[in-house]
Design an enzyme around this catalytic site. Sequence first.
Site, PDB file in Angstrom:
ATOM      1  N   GLY A 141     -12.831   4.206  12.329  1.00 22.77           N
ATOM      2  CA  GLY A 141     -12.650   5.425  13.111  1.00 22.77           C
ATOM      3  C   GLY A 141     -13.732   6.466  12.861  1.00 22.77           C
ATOM      4  O   GLY A 141     -14.122   7.212  13.766  1.00 22.77           O
ATOM      5  N   ASP A 158      -3.229   8.663  12.599  1.00 23.49           N
ATOM      6  CA  ASP A 158      -1.986   7.974  12.243  1.00 23.49           C
ATOM      7  C   ASP A 158      -2.318   7.017  11.109  1.00 23.49           C
ATOM      8  O   ASP A 158      -2.436   5.812  11.309  1.00 23.49           O
ATOM      9  CB  ASP A 158      -1.443   7.223  13.468  1.00 23.49           C
ATOM     10  CG  ASP A 158      -0.158   6.480  13.153  1.00 23.49           C
ATOM     11  OD1 ASP A 158       0.427   6.723  12.079  1.00 23.49           O
ATOM     12  OD2 ASP A 158       0.260   5.652  13.981  1.00 23.49           O
ATOM     13  N   THR A 160      -2.332   5.841   6.703  1.00 24.15           N
ATOM     14  CA  THR A 160      -1.497   5.744   5.506  1.00 24.15           C
ATOM     15  C   THR A 160      -1.681   7.028   4.683  1.00 24.15           C
ATOM     16  O   THR A 160      -2.337   7.964   5.127  1.00 24.15           O
ATOM     17  CB  THR A 160      -1.895   4.497   4.686  1.00 24.15           C
ATOM     18  OG1 THR A 160      -3.308   4.522   4.493  1.00 24.15           O
ATOM     19  CG2 THR A 160      -1.530   3.218   5.411  1.00 24.15           C
ATOM     20  N   ASP A 161      -1.114   7.040   3.483  1.00 27.24           N
ATOM     21  CA  ASP A 161      -1.133   8.256   2.651  1.00 27.24           C
ATOM     22  C   ASP A 161      -2.552   8.688   2.257  1.00 27.24           C
ATOM     23  O   ASP A 161      -3.458   7.866   2.218  1.00 27.24           O
ATOM     24  CB  ASP A 161      -0.306   8.012   1.377  1.00 27.24           C
ATOM     25  CG  ASP A 161       1.185   7.983   1.685  1.00 27.24           C
ATOM     26  OD1 ASP A 161       1.560   8.223   2.849  1.00 27.24           O
ATOM     27  OD2 ASP A 161       1.965   7.711   0.763  1.00 27.24           O
TER      28      ASP A 161
HETATM   29  N1  AG3 Z   1       1.751   6.080   8.957  1.00 23.28           N
HETATM   30  C1  AG3 Z   1       2.163   7.086   7.987  1.00 23.28           C
HETATM   31  C2  AG3 Z   1       3.082   6.534   6.942  1.00 23.28           C
HETATM   32  C3  AG3 Z   1       3.082   7.287   5.689  1.00 23.28           C
HETATM   33  C4  AG3 Z   1       4.267   6.937   4.891  1.00 23.28           C
HETATM   34  N2  AG3 Z   1       4.075   7.168   3.500  1.00 23.28           N
HETATM   35  C5  AG3 Z   1       4.870   6.666   2.551  1.00 23.28           C
HETATM   36  N3  AG3 Z   1       5.869   5.923   2.851  1.00 23.28           N
HETATM   37  N4  AG3 Z   1       4.599   6.904   1.302  1.00 23.28           N
HETATM   38  C6  AG3 Z   1       2.778   5.536   9.770  1.00 23.28           C
HETATM   39  C7  AG3 Z   1       2.277   4.482  10.659  1.00 23.28           C
HETATM   40  C8  AG3 Z   1       3.176   4.349  11.836  1.00 23.28           C
HETATM   41  N5  AG3 Z   1       2.426   4.225  13.028  1.00 23.28           N
END
Ligand code: AG3
Length: 273
Positions: A141, A158, A160-161
């Site tokens: 990206g 969108d 991850t952490d």
């Molecule tokens: N993405 C963000 C998820 C973050 C969750 N963090 C955690 N569980 N520690 C979601 C992707 C969905 N399209």
Amino acid sequence: MKLIENWFSERYSDNLQLSFRVKDQLLSLKTDFQRIDVFDTYDFGKLLSIDGTVQLTEKDEFVYHEMISRVPYNMMKRKPETVLIIGGGDGGAAGEFIKLGVKKIVNVEIDGQVVEVSRKFFPELYSSFSNPSVELLIDDGIKFMKKNKGTFDLIVVDSTDPVGPAEGLFNIDFYKDAKGALKDDGLIVTQSGSPFYQPKGLSLAASGMKSVFKNIKVYTAFIPTYPSGFWSFTMGSDAEIKPYFHNVSPGKYFNKGILDGASLLPEFVKELI
Ligand code: AG3
């Protein structure tokens, strides 16, 4: 005879975890970028985990996906027509923009395996990618934004952490690249973690955006399967960020009142931004 119970747990700290009792593990995969697991849980349907953290479940994905799309969509003066999603390889975010009637949605996911897993296990989310309004690219990206200047009304991160492979999506350089890829009145939104368990993630996103954009706004949502169930999103723009009510027809979580109240924040959250 006592049957064996199987559980998947997401670790929040050495002393705390959230556990889902599972019927079965459907997949476990190591990609070039991360580890992906899919479980069939008793209470939340199928669950997608990346590096041991819950990304989505069939039962509550609607909260995250409605809130990462419909709130920013309605907080821009001009209705967004071109949307870039970074991450989002499951197709859930793209699906919401299709529902909003956006005709140009570019989804850049770095890990092609996430898309494959979604195709197999979350066909309803994956089906977004066969909609003619959506262009799916398996690419980095950041590189993509550097090549596409002044192109998008809205950028959705969108990811991850903010710790691990997605770290690079939460720093000032990233927000500068995003600003470059946005039109002058464009807006960026990112998921920014649990204000309670990941206060640094939110502070990082907020301070990073503040140093690049004139305005920022944080909002929150209740997502039962994410740490603490209380989740934050952060938006940045040079234009004014406030509700314009382009399309506030109710989803399963979102409605007009949620948009109105989205950025009412508890004191401990205000202190982080
Ligand atoms: N993405 C963000 C998820 C973050 C969750 N963090 C955690 N569980 N520690 C979601 C992707 C969905 N399209």
